[in-house]
Design a protein around this motif. Structure first.
Motif, PDB file in Angstrom:
ATOM      1  N   ASP A  82     -46.665  46.058  31.570  1.00  0.00           N
ATOM      2  CA  ASP A  82     -46.291  44.781  31.720  1.00  0.00           C
ATOM      3  C   ASP A  82     -47.605  43.836  32.036  1.00  0.00           C
ATOM      4  N   LEU A  83     -47.518  42.610  32.105  1.00  0.00           N
ATOM      5  CA  LEU A  83     -48.716  41.742  32.748  1.00  0.00           C
ATOM      6  C   LEU A  83     -48.511  41.442  34.062  1.00  0.00           C
ATOM      7  N   ASP A  84     -47.288  41.999  34.650  1.00  0.00           N
ATOM      8  CA  ASP A  84     -47.232  41.800  36.292  1.00  0.00           C
ATOM      9  C   ASP A  84     -48.203  42.703  36.965  1.00  0.00           C
ATOM     10  N   PHE A  85     -48.811  43.834  36.351  1.00  0.00           N
ATOM     11  CA  PHE A  85     -49.572  44.530  36.922  1.00  0.00           C
ATOM     12  C   PHE A  85     -50.999  43.964  36.956  1.00  0.00           C
ATOM     13  N   VAL A  86     -51.314  43.144  35.921  1.00  0.00           N
ATOM     14  CA  VAL A  86     -52.753  42.519  35.871  1.00  0.00           C
ATOM     15  C   VAL A  86     -52.662  41.454  37.376  1.00  0.00           C
ATOM     16  N   ALA A  87     -51.594  40.732  37.516  1.00  0.00           N
ATOM     17  CA  ALA A  87     -51.724  39.904  38.829  1.00  0.00           C
ATOM     18  C   ALA A  87     -51.645  40.832  40.124  1.00  0.00           C
ATOM     19  N   ASP A  88     -51.100  42.042  40.015  1.00  0.00           N
ATOM     20  CA  ASP A  88     -51.064  42.988  41.228  1.00  0.00           C
ATOM     21  C   ASP A  88     -52.483  43.432  41.415  1.00  0.00           C
ATOM     22  N   ALA A  89     -53.133  43.716  40.266  1.00  0.00           N
ATOM     23  CA  ALA A  89     -54.483  44.143  40.507  1.00  0.00           C
ATOM     24  C   ALA A  89     -55.469  43.119  40.796  1.00  0.00           C
ATOM     25  N   GLN A  90     -55.116  41.737  40.514  1.00  0.00           N
ATOM     26  CA  GLN A  90     -56.051  40.713  40.924  1.00  0.00           C
ATOM     27  C   GLN A  90     -55.814  40.510  42.462  1.00  0.00           C
ATOM     28  N   THR A 101     -65.097  39.246  44.247  1.00  0.00           N
ATOM     29  CA  THR A 101     -64.036  38.458  44.975  1.00  0.00           C
ATOM     30  C   THR A 101     -63.302  38.246  43.901  1.00  0.00           C
ATOM     31  N   ARG A 102     -61.753  37.805  44.406  1.00  0.00           N
ATOM     32  CA  ARG A 102     -60.964  37.291  43.451  1.00  0.00           C
ATOM     33  C   ARG A 102     -61.081  36.005  43.001  1.00  0.00           C
ATOM     34  N   THR A 103     -60.686  35.566  41.757  1.00  0.00           N
ATOM     35  CA  THR A 103     -60.600  33.924  41.702  1.00  0.00           C
ATOM     36  C   THR A 103     -59.354  33.623  41.930  1.00  0.00           C
ATOM     37  N   ARG A 104     -59.065  32.185  42.100  1.00  0.00           N
ATOM     38  CA  ARG A 104     -57.885  31.599  42.350  1.00  0.00           C
ATOM     39  C   ARG A 104     -57.098  31.275  41.206  1.00  0.00           C
ATOM     40  N   GLN A 105     -57.787  31.804  39.967  1.00  0.00           N
ATOM     41  CA  GLN A 105     -57.142  31.768  38.746  1.00  0.00           C
ATOM     42  C   GLN A 105     -55.803  32.330  38.610  1.00  0.00           C
ATOM     43  N   ASP A 106     -54.507  31.630  37.991  1.00  0.00           N
ATOM     44  CA  ASP A 106     -53.338  32.341  37.951  1.00  0.00           C
ATOM     45  C   ASP A 106     -53.386  33.112  36.464  1.00  0.00           C
ATOM     46  N   PRO A 107     -53.083  34.319  36.686  1.00  0.00           N
ATOM     47  CA  PRO A 107     -53.242  35.255  35.378  1.00  0.00           C
ATOM     48  C   PRO A 107     -51.900  34.796  34.571  1.00  0.00           C
ATOM     49  N   ASP A 108     -51.741  33.684  33.874  1.00  0.00           N
ATOM     50  CA  ASP A 108     -50.517  33.304  32.970  1.00  0.00           C
ATOM     51  C   ASP A 108     -51.158  33.855  31.710  1.00  0.00           C
ATOM     52  N   ALA A 109     -50.176  34.187  30.773  1.00  0.00           N
ATOM     53  CA  ALA A 109     -50.372  34.858  29.726  1.00  0.00           C
ATOM     54  C   ALA A 109     -51.426  33.981  28.625  1.00  0.00           C
ATOM     55  N   GLU A 110     -51.348  32.714  28.469  1.00  0.00           N
ATOM     56  CA  GLU A 110     -52.174  32.112  27.691  1.00  0.00           C
ATOM     57  C   GLU A 110     -53.853  32.039  28.112  1.00  0.00           C
ATOM     58  N   PHE A 111     -53.702  31.908  29.399  1.00  0.00           N
ATOM     59  CA  PHE A 111     -55.266  32.225  29.798  1.00  0.00           C
ATOM     60  C   PHE A 111     -55.539  33.578  29.585  1.00  0.00           C
ATOM     61  N   LEU A 112     -54.947  34.626  29.909  1.00  0.00           N
ATOM     62  CA  LEU A 112     -55.358  35.929  29.466  1.00  0.00           C
ATOM     63  C   LEU A 112     -55.558  36.214  28.185  1.00  0.00           C
ATOM     64  N   ARG A 113     -54.847  35.539  27.072  1.00  0.00           N
ATOM     65  CA  ARG A 113     -55.376  35.745  25.893  1.00  0.00           C
ATOM     66  C   ARG A 113     -56.544  35.265  25.476  1.00  0.00           C
ATOM     67  N   GLU A 114     -56.845  34.039  26.319  1.00  0.00           N
ATOM     68  CA  GLU A 114     -58.209  33.233  25.741  1.00  0.00           C
ATOM     69  C   GLU A 114     -59.185  34.023  26.149  1.00  0.00           C
ATOM     70  N   GLN A 115     -58.919  34.446  27.575  1.00  0.00           N
ATOM     71  CA  GLN A 115     -60.207  35.317  28.163  1.00  0.00           C
ATOM     72  C   GLN A 115     -60.547  36.607  27.519  1.00  0.00           C
ATOM     73  N   PHE A 116     -59.405  37.235  27.121  1.00  0.00           N
ATOM     74  CA  PHE A 116     -59.397  38.655  26.587  1.00  0.00           C
ATOM     75  C   PHE A 116     -60.225  38.530  25.049  1.00  0.00           C
ATOM     76  N   ARG A 117     -59.901  37.505  24.341  1.00  0.00           N
ATOM     77  CA  ARG A 117     -60.451  37.170  22.897  1.00  0.00           C
ATOM     78  C   ARG A 117     -61.973  36.971  23.089  1.00  0.00           C
ATOM     79  N   GLU A 118     -62.245  35.900  24.208  1.00  0.00           N
ATOM     80  CA  GLU A 118     -63.603  35.383  24.294  1.00  0.00           C
ATOM     81  C   GLU A 118     -64.818  36.285  24.998  1.00  0.00           C
ATOM     82  N   ASN A 119     -64.179  37.432  25.972  1.00  0.00           N
ATOM     83  CA  ASN A 119     -64.995  37.996  26.841  1.00  0.00           C
ATOM     84  C   ASN A 119     -64.777  39.521  26.815  1.00  0.00           C
TER      85      ASN A 119
END
Length: 162
Positions: free
Chosen positions: A12-20, A70-88
């Motif tokens: 699940d996406l909770d792991f992404v937040a844990d890794a961040q 360094t970690r960014t202060r960006q919240d890893p919400d699903a919409e942000f992750l979708r956008e970044q995943f598509r673009e980067n």
């Protein structure tokens, strides 16, 4: 810049937040960041931690500066992750286009067969005996991330754009 390294998707996406959260706010070396990830997540190898560190950069959740990572202060919400995943993340637009053009759901192998021309030529030379295996796995990971991020649906082991 697009990133090619893609880790195996978590449950699940909770792991992404844990890794961040494992990436420091105060810049640290790659070795320090990987050690923190190994200590604070269930990752079991430095290679897996390094892949995650790179992937977090692709997702805009970590950055590399002259003084380290360094970690960014960006919240890893699903919409942000979708956008970044598509673009980067390299290959995501091509995989999504392959699925969008398909008349029916495609297996990971079928997607890879249509994707193989997207693999940079230098990758063929870098790993002449294993590039297909490496990129087939990478495409499978991309597809599973697309499912996790709700960009595509998995139907009986095949994938389709929702």
């Amino acid at each position: 810049m697009q990133f090619k390294l893609v880790p195996e998707p978590p449950a699940d996406l909770d792991f992404v937040a844990d890794a961040q959260r494992a990436v420091p706010l105060v810049p640290g070396s790659e070795d320090d960041c990987c050690a923190r990830m190994l200590d604070r997540t269930d990752l079991t190898s430095r290679d897996a931690a390094r892949t995650w560190l790179t992937f977090l950069r692709a997702l805009g959740l970590a950055e590399e500066q002259s003084s380290g990572f360094t970690r960014t202060r960006q919240d890893p919400d699903a919409e942000f992750l979708r956008e970044q995943f598509r673009e980067n993340v390299f290959g995501v637009p091509a995989v999504l286009a392959i699925l969008a053009d398909a008349a029916e759901p495609l297996s990971a192998d079928e997607v890879f067969e249509q994707f193989r021309d997207e693999v940079p030529t230098w990758e063929h030379h870098k790993n002449p005996n294993s590039w297909e295996e490496i990129w087939s796995e990478r495409v499978a990971y991309l597809l599973d991330w697309c499912v996790l991020l709700e960009l595509v649906a998995e139907v009986d082991g095949a994938y389709a754009v929702e």
